[in-house]
Design a protein around this motif. Structure first.
Motif, PDB file in Angstrom:
ATOM      1  N   GLN A  67       0.797  -1.125  -0.005  1.00 30.05           N
ATOM      2  CA  GLN A  67      -0.207  -0.130   0.143  1.00 30.05           C
ATOM      3  C   GLN A  67       0.775   1.148   0.009  1.00 30.05           C
ATOM      4  O   GLN A  67       1.527   1.644   1.018  1.00 30.05           O
ATOM      5  CB  GLN A  67      -0.977   0.062   1.342  1.00 30.05           C
ATOM      6  CG  GLN A  67      -1.793  -0.894   1.342  1.00 30.05           C
ATOM      7  CD  GLN A  67      -3.280  -0.903   0.397  1.00 30.05           C
ATOM      8  OE1 GLN A  67      -3.385   0.100  -0.320  1.00 30.05           O
ATOM      9  NE2 GLN A  67      -4.001  -1.956   0.317  1.00 30.05           N
ATOM     10  N   ASN A  85      -0.313   4.426  -0.591  1.00 31.85           N
ATOM     11  CA  ASN A  85      -1.110   5.572  -0.338  1.00 31.85           C
ATOM     12  C   ASN A  85      -0.547   5.935   0.847  1.00 31.85           C
ATOM     13  O   ASN A  85      -0.215   5.322   1.890  1.00 31.85           O
ATOM     14  CB  ASN A  85      -2.438   5.119  -0.172  1.00 31.85           C
ATOM     15  CG  ASN A  85      -3.302   5.310  -1.317  1.00 31.85           C
ATOM     16  OD1 ASN A  85      -3.233   6.550  -1.943  1.00 31.85           O
ATOM     17  ND2 ASN A  85      -3.966   4.419  -1.951  1.00 31.85           N
ATOM     18  N   SER A  89      -3.709   7.823   6.749  1.00 32.96           N
ATOM     19  CA  SER A  89      -4.286   9.054   7.504  1.00 32.96           C
ATOM     20  C   SER A  89      -4.413   8.511   8.909  1.00 32.96           C
ATOM     21  O   SER A  89      -3.917   9.544   9.723  1.00 32.96           O
ATOM     22  CB  SER A  89      -5.676   8.976   6.768  1.00 32.96           C
ATOM     23  OG  SER A  89      -6.596   9.314   7.756  1.00 32.96           O
ATOM     24  N   GLU A  94      -6.167   3.321   8.126  1.00 33.81           N
ATOM     25  CA  GLU A  94      -6.827   3.794   7.381  1.00 33.81           C
ATOM     26  C   GLU A  94      -5.813   4.794   6.537  1.00 33.81           C
ATOM     27  O   GLU A  94      -5.025   5.343   6.904  1.00 33.81           O
ATOM     28  CB  GLU A  94      -7.797   4.687   8.109  1.00 33.81           C
ATOM     29  CG  GLU A  94      -8.795   5.518   7.107  1.00 33.81           C
ATOM     30  CD  GLU A  94      -9.863   6.538   7.943  1.00 33.81           C
ATOM     31  OE1 GLU A  94      -9.978   6.102   9.202  1.00 33.81           O
ATOM     32  OE2 GLU A  94     -10.279   7.350   7.199  1.00 33.81           O
ATOM     33  N   LEU A  95      -6.097   4.412   5.279  1.00 28.85           N
ATOM     34  CA  LEU A  95      -5.261   5.195   3.979  1.00 28.85           C
ATOM     35  C   LEU A  95      -5.915   6.715   3.948  1.00 28.85           C
ATOM     36  O   LEU A  95      -7.325   6.756   3.974  1.00 28.85           O
ATOM     37  CB  LEU A  95      -5.104   4.428   2.886  1.00 28.85           C
ATOM     38  CG  LEU A  95      -4.391   3.206   3.415  1.00 28.85           C
ATOM     39  CD1 LEU A  95      -4.319   2.237   1.959  1.00 28.85           C
ATOM     40  CD2 LEU A  95      -2.877   3.495   3.921  1.00 28.85           C
ATOM     41  N   LEU A  96      -5.327   7.450   3.216  1.00 27.93           N
ATOM     42  CA  LEU A  96      -5.947   8.734   2.763  1.00 27.93           C
ATOM     43  C   LEU A  96      -6.913   8.901   1.913  1.00 27.93           C
ATOM     44  O   LEU A  96      -7.926   9.498   1.944  1.00 27.93           O
ATOM     45  CB  LEU A  96      -4.772   9.640   2.284  1.00 27.93           C
ATOM     46  CG  LEU A  96      -4.721  11.080   2.630  1.00 27.93           C
ATOM     47  CD1 LEU A  96      -4.945  11.510   4.233  1.00 27.93           C
ATOM     48  CD2 LEU A  96      -3.300  11.964   2.067  1.00 27.93           C
ATOM     49  N   ASN A  97      -7.099   7.772   1.108  1.00 28.14           N
ATOM     50  CA  ASN A  97      -7.994   7.660   0.175  1.00 28.14           C
ATOM     51  C   ASN A  97      -9.369   6.806   0.824  1.00 28.14           C
ATOM     52  O   ASN A  97     -10.273   6.490  -0.021  1.00 28.14           O
ATOM     53  CB  ASN A  97      -7.627   6.648  -1.238  1.00 28.14           C
ATOM     54  CG  ASN A  97      -7.412   5.131  -0.588  1.00 28.14           C
ATOM     55  OD1 ASN A  97      -7.345   4.818   0.483  1.00 28.14           O
ATOM     56  ND2 ASN A  97      -6.657   4.106  -1.633  1.00 28.14           N
ATOM     57  N   GLY A  98      -9.244   6.603   2.160  1.00 32.00           N
ATOM     58  CA  GLY A  98     -10.608   6.345   2.745  1.00 32.00           C
ATOM     59  C   GLY A  98     -10.507   4.802   3.051  1.00 32.00           C
ATOM     60  O   GLY A  98     -11.339   4.253   3.948  1.00 32.00           O
ATOM     61  N   GLU A  99      -9.641   3.928   2.536  1.00 33.40           N
ATOM     62  CA  GLU A  99      -9.757   2.637   2.639  1.00 33.40           C
ATOM     63  C   GLU A  99      -9.283   2.232   3.949  1.00 33.40           C
ATOM     64  O   GLU A  99      -8.285   2.864   4.307  1.00 33.40           O
ATOM     65  CB  GLU A  99      -8.643   1.999   1.561  1.00 33.40           C
ATOM     66  CG  GLU A  99      -8.574   0.342   1.397  1.00 33.40           C
ATOM     67  CD  GLU A  99      -7.797  -0.165   0.328  1.00 33.40           C
ATOM     68  OE1 GLU A  99      -7.576  -1.347   0.584  1.00 33.40           O
ATOM     69  OE2 GLU A  99      -7.368   0.538  -0.431  1.00 33.40           O
TER      70      GLU A  99
END
Ligand SMILES: Cc1cc2nc3c(=O)[nH]c(=O)nc-3n(C[C@H](O)[C@H](O)[C@H](O)COP(=O)(O)OP(=O)(O)OC[C@H]3O[C@@H](n4cnc5c(N)ncnc54)[C@H](O)[C@@H]3O)c2cc1C
Length: 300
Positions: free
Chosen positions: A193, A195, A198, A211-216
């Motif tokens: 990953q 990304n 977050s 949690e990643l910045l793209n919301g995943e």
């Protein structure tokens, strides 16, 4: 006792082991420590024969007590702020401004971690760790995060961790990777990953997801991290200790630095993580060489 044979800065694994050897060799020793050992964030230490599973606090107390049982070893709970080379020895000044003098110094101050995502610190020592040999067994077969940024670190840690869990996801926190370089992992179904992270989710230090910045959100029950290791003290610069291009202090392999009477042991030497057993061994070795140097001086 302000003027002694040896001052040791750092009462962790390496410094305490050195104090024991020096005390048994009848040297007058002052052991300085300020309780900033990096393993204080965790509850159990593993992989040290006779002490597997012991708490780091108990381990340290016991290690220091072993050395302090010898009448020539004394401990001072204080931060050493500076060391200066003076004729025939070294002068050590504490943060409170007290000055102590010794013929020889052993720097055993360890290292501290810097994380690529500051929230890792919240989970570090409970469900995120640095050393698979120390804590991999306790997280066996769990879905694990691998926090690493560059390809050599990603490959090293992920391959190693495959001994303990088959469910691994790598998080580079926004750093792109060379897809060809990480192919040995992706070919085996390990996801990378890239990304940015977050936030980390969990309770009481127990990680539940990343949690990643793209919301995943990626469910994970724990993880391992490759932090940057730093020296938290200015002693190498103050004493002009010689370093190599990896910022490791250059020694003769037995803890002697380029400055006569200044010795170093434990993780601070190479500015890298090791283990309680390796650091203890380094302290034991450095102290043995100091004792030999002292004996040689007597006959010169
Ligand atoms: C979360 C975590 C879990 C770990 N688990 C394990 C494990 O299970 N098994 C294992 O073998 N290893 C484990 N380790 C690694 C282990 O803690 C280190 O390898 C070991 O402590 C290194 O010993 P050291 O003597 O070099 O440094 P440290 O043990 O860190 O000791 C350095 C000492 O120097 C003192 N100090 C620093 N600066 C000053 C100053 N200016 N003045 C006075 N005193 C100072 C500090 O208070 C500290 O006590 C773990 C580490 C972490 C972070």
């Amino acid at each position: 006792m302000k003027n002694v044979d040896v001052i040791i800065i750092g009462g962790g694994a390496s410094g305490s082991a050195a104090a024991l050897t020096l005390g048994r060799s009848r040297q007058h020793v002052l052991l300085f420590d300020n309780d900033t050992n990096r393993n204080r964030v965790t509850r159990e230490s593993h992989n040290f024969i006779t002490r597997d599973g012991m708490s780091p606090i108990a381990f340290r107390e016991r290690a220091q007590l072993d050395a302090l049982a010898y009448p020539t070893v004394k401990k001072i709970s204080a931060t050493v702020a500076s060391i200066a080379k003076i004729g025939g020895g070294c002068e050590v000044t504490t943060g409170e401004g007290e000055v102590f003098v010794a013929k020889r110094i052993l720097i055993a101050t360890g290292v501290q971690e810097v994380f690529s995502h500051e929230q890792i610190r919240t989970y570090y020592g409970t469900s995120i760790f640095g050393c698979p040999f120390c804590d991999g067994y306790e997280l066996r077969d769990q879905p694990l995060a691998v926090f690493a940024e560059d390809e050599p670190a990603i490959l090293h840690l992920t391959k190693l961790l495959s001994n303990w869990s088959a469910d691994l996801v790598v998080f580079t926190n926004g750093k792109p990777v060379d897809k060809e370089a990480v192919k040995p992992l992706t070919e085996q179904g390990i996801s990378i990953q890239t990304n940015p992270i977050s936030q980390l989710h969990g309770e009481n230090g127990k990680l539940s997801s990343v949690e990643l910045l793209n919301g995943e959100q990626v469910l994970r029950r724990g993880g391992f991290v490759v932090p940057e290791y730093v020296r938290a003290d200015p002693f190498a610069e103050q004493l002009q200790l010689e370093k190599n291009d990896r910022d490791e202090i250059i020694t003769d392999g037995f803890g002697r630095t380029n400055v006569l009477g200044v010795h170093i042991a434990g993780e601070t030497e190479k500015k890298a993580s090791s283990s309680l057993l390796m650091a203890s061994t380094a302290g034991n070795m450095a102290a043995s060489m100091m004792v030999m140097d002292i004996a040689n001086e007597r006959f010169s």
